[in-house]
Structure formats: structure tokens, C-alpha cells
Design an enzyme around this catalytic site. Structure first.
Site: not given
Ligand SMILES: *[C@@H]1O[C@H](CO)[C@@H](O)[C@H](O)[C@H]1NC(C)=O
Ligand SMILES: *[C@@H]1O[C@H](CO)[C@@H](O)[C@H](O)[C@H]1NC(C)=O
Ligand SMILES: *[C@@H]1O[C@H](CO)[C@@H](O)[C@H](O)[C@H]1NC(C)=O
Ligand SMILES: *[C@@H]1O[C@H](CO)[C@@H](O)[C@H](O)[C@H]1NC(C)=O
Ligand SMILES: *[C@@H]1O[C@H](CO)[C@@H](O)[C@H](O)[C@H]1NC(C)=O
Ligand SMILES: *[C@@H]1O[C@H](CO)[C@@H](O)[C@H](O)[C@H]1NC(C)=O
Ligand SMILES: *[C@@H]1O[C@H](CO)[C@@H](O)[C@H](O)[C@H]1NC(C)=O
Ligand SMILES: *[C@@H]1O[C@H](CO)[C@@H](O)[C@H](O)[C@H]1NC(C)=O
Ligand SMILES: *[C@@H]1O[C@H](CO)[C@@H](O)[C@H](O)[C@H]1NC(C)=O
Ligand SMILES: *[C@@H]1O[C@H](CO)[C@@H](O)[C@H](O)[C@H]1NC(C)=O
Ligand SMILES: *[C@@H]1O[C@H](CO)[C@@H](O)[C@H](O)[C@H]1NC(C)=O
Length: 729
Positions: A409, A411, A417, A431, A528
Site C-alpha cells: 500500500l 512505503q 505497509v 506494517k 508526530d
């Protein structure tokens, strides 16, 4: 060999043997082989041509009384080994009662090339007696012994000084005199011992009898004496192949130190001095074999062997024949069984080792991937809100179709992922950390820990993890519509987000962060917050993801010192400068996200003018110059929502103040935004923005030091457009 043949051969050998003994071939035909009961053998002989011609010592005589004579002495026996036994008279001197010598004989012997053997003893018998043996030959020697006694010694058979004394003889003499003497002419001992005797005798053949021998030893006039003989004067080495030793015999140096002798080889017998004197011994007929069954004995040159019938083999311990088949069967059976046992053992061991290796590997990965740490920390963190399921390696492989490329899906900095389909047909996002990055492993564990404390509808749900693989795997709910970043800046989705959508997303994110900061059982700082970490599902509901960098804040602490971590463009400058982490850092990042939502601009864009690279400064200067409408996304703004956008922009600016203390709490932000939505379309613009310059200053500092900030942050920025499609979709 058959039994009958054996008998026949034995008969022949017996015949041949008798023949040989009877007519022993001599160098000359017709030599005398026997004199009386003594056998005469070469090199001795009784006539010229019959004895060894080089040496007259071997010239012996058989007299008319059938006595074999050597010199003046009778020969008893000749042996091949180099000895000849002869009888030799004893010397004596006898006295009368007046002490006058009545009778005396003293002998002198000449032996030619023969010598006196050291096996002899020089012996003297008598009381008040002394005797000399004088030898001539190699050298002149005299030796002797004496015996003095006043009364008759008791008889004990020993020649030990009491009426009898003896002495050894020198080697190699061939000429000697024997002479006995008396101290007082036997006057004092005459009654029981009138004589003195002296003689040579082979060791061990004379037993002294004190009663008889002292009175009259003259009845026994001679004694056996051993003489040594040998061929020539050279050793075997010197004589080489010129020796007279015949076939199947061997030469050996004489024990007397001069010349050589011969002997038949092992297993042979006969006269080795004749060219074919040594003949094979038939051990089988002479009973010199050790075969347990005599019928199995077979003679051969120089020996014998035991011959077993076919199907039997010889047991060398008992020298008997054993069934061969039994042995073979046992050996064969033993070998097969042994082989099977070994095979079984080896395969068993291999199986065990393989199993152990697999288990060890999985255990190793589990430890390496922080399994121990996780279990420890999970148990230490109290009851968790989320059930973290542990997936097996096999099921993960199956779900991702063997980590197929088509299932990727996205990177990013944190790894790859994959889209996974579980056995119950549910779709998940898996993941996978990058190989060999231990700091990532720690982040994975951290994420599991943090997410296990949270149960919120706007937080992406962690379903489980797999630690048995070389790199750990995290399993999340699958969020269909990509990240907010994609929606705002990406090409994958049409940026069809309306202001209502954007405001709702902002409210959802603010609510989530507020929940994390205050409502969760342990306060959590996300650390984050960025658009790439906000996922959207099909109804564009926000889901906050990527808690890898998040920190759990203990209740009693307001702020935490950590290594600076985050993404450039969203990073709180105060936190960046001090390293002190508190919830206001998330507020700053959220402010940037809100600015992105309002403007549709990226947080950090190098295509903008130097001073406006950072969205915060870009946004702040636009606000200051009262041209917010210029930077607001054209699709978003309309006449009804201008006031709300302006209000939201003000909130965003408040959030991004340099000083953390001056920033509102997340709870207040969420409330303000919520109030915006609730409020009807009221247009109200404020012109008060006092902190723009400070914003600018902070941003510049940050930009200048950007390269030295955590590499992860920098990576994230670099990869944002292409790679940073973060986890949990
Ligand atoms: C040889 O004969 C003598 C008598 O003549 C006898 O005393 C002696 O023991 C015999 N020796 C052997 C070896 O037979
Ligand atoms: C002794 O032997 C040598 C050779 O070995 C010989 O020349 C000599 O004549 C022999 N002596 C006697 C007395 O036979
Ligand atoms: C051998 O000995 C005998 C008797 O002792 C003697 O008569 C004869 O001469 C000797 N032969 C040789 C060749 O010396
Ligand atoms: C040894 O003694 C016997 C009997 O006394 C005698 O007949 C013989 O001649 C003697 N031998 C020698 C070599 O003197
Ligand atoms: C013994 O010897 C002495 C002298 O030494 C002599 O006078 C006497 O006749 C001898 N006796 C005999 C029996 O010979
Ligand atoms: C022993 O006899 C010898 C001669 O036969 C004589 O000369 C000597 O004196 C005698 N000795 C004694 C102690 O009688
Ligand atoms: C002599 O004979 C005695 C007894 O028979 C033995 O003990 C000894 O060893 C012998 N000596 C030699 C040199 O043969
Ligand atoms: C030895 O000889 C004497 C006579 O010379 C005799 O009287 C005696 O009986 C003999 N002894 C033995 C043991 O033969
Ligand atoms: C004896 O040995 C010599 C050399 O060592 C050799 O020349 C000679 O032929 C040999 N003689 C025999 C009979 O073997
Ligand atoms: C040695 O002995 C073997 C077996 O008995 C025989 O065949 C061979 O001829 C012998 N050798 C000599 C040189 O006599
Ligand atoms: C049988 O005799 C042979 C040759 O003499 C020898 O090598 C072997 O050891 C003996 N075996 C037994 C069991 O005595």
C-alpha cells in the site's frame, strides 16, 4: 586336503625320517654315525673325510670297547649347539696314618681347538685340603679353593666349604692342570678323610656326600665336563656365505666368543652343518601342533596350520573350527541392526535439531523484536483498553500472499505497509519494519504500548502484532481513503474537501489530541502530528495514526526530556531548541495541520519565497498583511464561511506561537473549533496578530538547523510526496 591323503603323507614323512636317522649322509659315504650309544655327527667324525677337515679337533675315535674317545676322554654326547660332554678323571692324593703319601694322581688336559665351558665348576673335596686349577691357552691363570675342618661335617649335600669347595672356571682355556694339596698330610683328619680330591665337573651334576665322599671318592673316578666347540675363528658376519651352515639353517656366533655355530630354522630339525641336514618338522605327526582337532592339522614348511572344512572358520583363541555361517549371520545381522539404529538415531537427531533450530530462531526473533520488553511493559502498564492479538508468522505470510509486491500500500520511513486479507475475509493493513533497524523495533513496541492504552473512534485501531518474524509486523484496521496529505496535496484523490469537511476533520483531530493529552488513562503526546499521519475512511472521518514516536507521560510530570523527534515543518521550535517535550508540542503541530487545511499549502515548500518556505511564516505574514484570502484554497472559501475561516486561521496562529506557554491547550482549541461549527455564519474578522515576527524568527532558526535535526524527521520530509503514505490505511 583329505584325511586319507594326510595319513599317506604322514607315512611318507615317517619313512623319510627313519631313513635319515639310519643313514645320515656324511661328507663321505660310509662314515661311522654311532659308537656305542653315542651318535657321531658332522663336523665330528672318526675317520679322515668324515670330520671337518679344517680342524683336527673334530677327529675322534671309536675304540674296540665301543667307547667314543676325544683325546683321552670318553665322549658322552655331542650337540649341534656347540657343546660336547666328556668324562674327565679326578686328581687325588691319599696319605697313610703316618702322614706318608700313599697314592696320588694329577691330571693335565689338552683340548686342541676346544675350550672348557663356563658351565663347569672346579671342585675340591677333603678336609685340610687346598687345590689349584692352572690354565694355559689364551692366557695363564691359576685359581683354586680350600677347605679346613677339624671334625667330620654333617652331610647336607652341599659343596659349601665344609669338606668341599668349588670355584668357577675361566672362559676359553684349552690346556689345564688340576692338583690337590694337603696342609698336614691328613694326619689330623685321617680317620675320616685320608685323601684330597680335585676335579672339573658340569655345574649341578655333583652332589657332595660328606660321609661317603670324604672317605673314598676314588670309586667315582671321572666326572662329566662340558667343552665348547665352534667352526673356525671367524664370526658369522666375517665368514658370510662361506659358512658350512646348510640349507634351512642359520649361522650364529659361538657363545665362547670365537668362531661360529649353525642351527636349523624354526620348524626344522637335523644337522645344520650338512648341506641339506635341516628338514622340516612334521608338527602334525609329532604332536607339536596346537590344533584342538589333530585331524585338522596340516604341515607346511617351517610350521603347521589348522585347516577347517568349508563353512567353518578357525577360532585362533581355542584353535578349533567354528561354524562360519553363524558368525556371518551374526555379523550381517549386527551390521544391519547397527546401521538401522544409527540411521534412526541420525534422523531423530536431525529432526530434533531442526525443530530446536526453528524454535530457537522464532524465540530469537521474538526477543530481538522486543517481545520480552513488550510483555514486561504491557504487564507493567496495567489493564489495557485494546486486545492486542499475537499473530503467527504463517498467518501473516498467508494474509499478504507471501508479502507480494502487488499488496504494497505504501512505503515510508517506518517500513512497508501491505494490504492483508485474514482468513475471516476481513481486510487489514500490515506494517512491516525495515530489516535490521533496531530503533524501529523500539518504535514498533512503543506503538503497541501506546495504542493498547487508547480506544478512540478517531484513532486507528491496532488489531495485533507478530514478533516471530525477523522484523516485527503490526496489524491495523484497514482505512480505505488514504491520508489527509494525499487529499490535500496528492494526485491520487481529487481535492474535493469542502470547508465543512476540513473543519470537521480539524475538530476530530483536535478532539483526539485533547483526549490523548487529558482524557486517556495515561496522558499521551503524539509527537508526530502531521497530515500524512491522519487517515480518512470512506465518510472522511479522521483517524490519527502512527504512534511510533509517541510518549506516555507519567501523571506527576508535566514535561519530559527526550531526543528531539518529529517531522520538519511540524516540529515545535521550542521543543526543538530545549528538548523538553510537553503537550504544547502537539498543539504546535496541530496548528500547522490546521493551516494546511485552510490554505491547502504544504507545511514546508521550497517553491515558495525564501522567507515563506515554512507554512507558519507564510501564513503569519499573509495574516499580518491582511491578505488571508490570497492563500486560502479557492475551492474552500465562499461568502458564507469567510468569517469562520478567519476565526480558524486565528486559532491556528495561536497554536503556533513560539512560546509553548502562550499556546492554548488542545482542549481549548477543540472547544473553539467546535464553537465555530456550531455558530451560524457570522462574519467577523479580527486585525490583531501580535506575534508574527516571533513566528518568523522561530521558523528561521528551525530552517537553519534543519539538517541537524533527527534524520528521521528529515527523511519524512524528503519522502513526503512519494513515499510517506503512512501506516494504517
Ligand atoms: C650309554 O651306555 C652307558 C653304558 O654303556 C650308560 O651308562 C649310559 O647311560 C648310556 N647313555 C645313553 C645316553 O643312553
Ligand atoms: C685349530 O683350528 C685351526 C683353524 O681353525 C687349525 O688351523 C688348527 O690346526 C687347529 N688346531 C688343532 C689342534 O686342531
Ligand atoms: C686322528 O686320531 C687318531 C687317534 O687319536 C690318530 O691316530 C690319527 O692320526 C688322527 N688323524 C689325523 C689326521 O690327525
Ligand atoms: C682314568 O681312570 C681310570 C681308572 O682309574 C683309568 O683306567 C684311565 O686310564 C684313566 N684315564 C686317563 C685318561 O688317565
Ligand atoms: C714314612 O716316612 C718316614 C720318613 O719320612 C720313613 O722313615 C718311614 O719308613 C715311612 N714309612 C713307611 C711305611 O713308608
Ligand atoms: C708330609 O709328607 C711329605 C712327603 O711325603 C713330607 O715331606 C712332609 O714333611 C710331611 N709333612 C707332615 C706335616 O707330616
Ligand atoms: C650352577 O648350578 C646351580 C644349581 O644347579 C645353579 O643355581 C647355578 O645357576 C648354576 N650356575 C651356572 C653358571 O650355570
Ligand atoms: C669303594 O672301593 C672300596 C675299595 O676300593 C670298597 O671297599 C668300597 O665298598 C667302595 N665303595 C663304593 C660306594 O662303591
Ligand atoms: C657369497 O657372497 C658373495 C658376495 O658377498 C657373492 O659374490 C657370492 O656369489 C656368494 N656366494 C654364494 C655361494 O652365494
Ligand atoms: C628347505 O626346506 C624346504 C622344505 O622342507 C625344502 O623344500 C628345501 O629344499 C630346503 N632347502 C634346502 C636348501 O635344503
Ligand atoms: C598355536 O601355535 C602357533 C604356532 O606355534 C602359535 O603362534 C599360536 O599362538 C598358538 N595358539 C594357541 C592358542 O596356543
Amino acid at each position: 586336503m583329505k584325511f586319507q591323503e594326510g595319513v599317506f603323507l604322514v607315512a611318507i614323512f615317517s619313512l623319510a625320517y627313519t631313513q635319515l636317522v639310519k643313514g645320515q649322509p656324511q661328507p663321505h659315504e660310509g662314515c661311522q654315525t654311532r659308537c656305542g650309544n653315542v651318535t657321531i655327527e658332522y663336523p665330528f667324525g672318526t675317520s679322515p673325510g668324515c670330520y671337518y677337515a679344517e680342524d683336527r679337533s673334530f677327529n675322534i675315535t671309536c675304540n674296540e670297547r665301543n667307547e667314543l674317545i676325544f683325546g683321552d676322554n670318553k665322549v658322552i654326547k655331542i650337540s649341534h649347539g656347540g657343546e660336547i660332554r666328556v668324562r674327565v678323571n679326578s686328581s687325588y692324593s691319599c696319605y697313610n696314618s703316618q702322614g706318608n703319601l700313599s697314592n696320588g694322581v694329577y691330571y693335565t688336559f689338552e683340548l686342541g681347538n676346544l675350550t672348557l665351558s663356563t658351565k663347569n665348576r672346579f671342585t675340591a673335596v677333603g678336609c685340610n685340603t687346598y687345590a689349584f686349577l692352572s690354565t694355559y691357552g689364551v692366557a695363564d691363570y691359576s685359581s683354586g679353593c680350600m677347605s679346613i675342618c677339624a671334625s667330620p661335617p654333617e652331610p647336607n649335600g652341599e659343596c659349601s666349604g665344609k669338606g668341599c669347595c668349588h670355584n668357577s672356571v675361566p672362559r676359553g682355556s684349552n690346556f689345564f692342570k688340576v692338583r690337590p694339596y694337603s696342609f698336614n698330610n691328613h694326619t689330623s683328619v685321617h680317620s675320616f678323610n685320608p685323601c684330597s680330591y680335585a676335579f672339573l665337573v658340569e655345574n649341578g651334576t655333583f652332589n657332595f656326600d660328606a660321609l661317603e665322599d670324604l672317605k673314598n671318592l676314588r670309586n667315582v673316578t671321572d666326572f662329566p665336563v662340558v667343552l665348547d666347540w665352534s667352526i673356525g675363528k671367524q664370526t658369522c658376519e666375517q665368514v658370510g656365505n662361506k659358512s658350512i651352515c646348510g640349507g634351512n639353517s642359520t649361522c650364529f656366533d659361538s657363545t665362547r666368543g670365537i668362531g661360529y655355530n649353525c642351527k636349523c630354522l624354526e620348524g626344522f630339525e637335523g644337522n645344520p652343518y650338512l648341506s641339506s641336514g635341516c628338514h622340516d618338522i612334521n608338527e602334525c605327526t609329532s604332536n607339536r601342533h596346537n590344533c584342538s582337532d589333530p585331524n585338522t592339522c596340516r604341515n607346511k614348511a617351517g610350521g603347521f596350520y589348522c585347516k577347517c572344512q568349508s563353512g567353518y572358520h578357525l577360532d585362533t583363541n581355542t584353535m578349533s573350527c567354528k561354524h562360519k555361517n553363524v558368525g556371518w549371520t551374526i555379523i550381517l545381522l549386527g551390521t544391519i541392526i547397527g546401521f538401522l539404529v544409527i540411521l534412526l538415531g541420525v534422523s531423530c537427531m536431525r529432526q530434533k535439531m531442526k525443530h530446536r533450530k526453528n524454535t530457537e530462531l522464532r524465540q530469537k526473533f521474538f526477543e530481538q523484536n522486543g517481545g520480552g520488553m513488550l510483555i514486561q511493559r504491557l504487564s507493567g502498564a496495567g489493564p489495557s483498553n485494546v486486545d492486542v492479538k499475537i499473530f503467527t508468522e504463517v498467518s501473516m505470510k498467508k494474509a499478504t500472499n507471501g508479502y507480494d509486491v502487488s499488496r504494497i500500500l505504501g512505503q515510508g520511513g517506518q517500513g512497508t505497509v501491505y494490504k492483508g486479507i485474514l482468513p475471516d475475509d476481513s481486510i487489514v493493513a500490515i506494517k512491516k519494519a525495515r530489516l535490521g533497524d533496531s530503533s524501529q523495533v523500539e518504535q514498533f513496541i512503543n506503538e503497541v504500548l501506546v495504542l493498547s492504552q487508547i480506544n478512540h473512534r478517531n484513532v486507528v485501531k491496532l488489531l495485533g502484532c507478530c514478533l516471530e518474524t525477523e522484523v516485527p509486523l503490526l496489524v491495523y484496521e484497514f482505512i480505505t481513503s488514504g491520508t489527509l496529505f494525499d487529499h490535500l496535496h496528492g494526485s491520487m484523490f481529487d481535492s474535493s474537501l469542502t470547508w465543512e469537511h476540513r473543519l470537521r476533520i480539524a475538530i476530530e483531530v483536535a478532539g483526539t489530541l485533547s483526549y490523548l493529552h487529558s482524557s486517556a488513562s495515561i496522558p499521551i503526546i503524539h509527537r508526530d502530528v502531521k497530515t500524512a499521519n491522519i487517515l480518512l475512511d470512506e465518510d472522511l472521518t479522521a483517524k490519527v495514526a502512527d504512534f511510533g514516536a509517541s510518549r506516555l507521560i507519567p501523571m506527576d510530570k508535566e514535561q519530559l526530556t527526550t531526543m528531539v523527534q518529529g517531522t520538519l515543518g511540524y516540529l515545535d521550535p521550542e521543543y526543538y531548541n530545549t528538548g523538553l517535550l510537553n503537550e504544547k508540542s502537539d498543539v504546535y503541530s496541530f496548528g500547522v495541520v490546521l493551516m494546511e487545511l485552510i490554505s491547502g499549502e504544504k507545511a514546508l515548500c521550497f517553491e515558495r519565497p525564501q522567507t515563506s518556505k515554512h507554512l507558519v511564516s507564510y501564513f503569519a505574514s499573509a495574516m499580518k498583511e491582511n491578505r488571508l484570502h490570497e492563500i486560502v484554497n479557492g475551492q474552500v472559501i465562499n461568502e458564507d464561511n469567510q468569517c469562520e475561516i478567519r476565526e480558524a486561521a486565528r486559532v491556528a496562529l495561536k497554536c503556533t506561537r513560539i512560546m509553548g506557554e502562550e499556546r492554548p491547550k488542545m482542549k481549548e482549541v477543540a472547544a473553539e473549533l467546535e464553537a465555530l461549527r456550531v455558530k451560524a455564519t457570522k462574519h467577523k474578522w479580527s486585525d490583531q496578530y501580535p506575534e508574527e515576527n516571533e513566528h518568523l524568527l522561530g521558523v528561521q532558526t528551525l530552517s537553519a538547523q534543519g539538517d541537524t535535526s533527527s534524520s528521521r524527521g528529515y527523511d519524512s520530509i524528503k519522502n513526503v510526496p512519494i513515499l510517506d503514505i503512512e501506516a494504517g490505511r
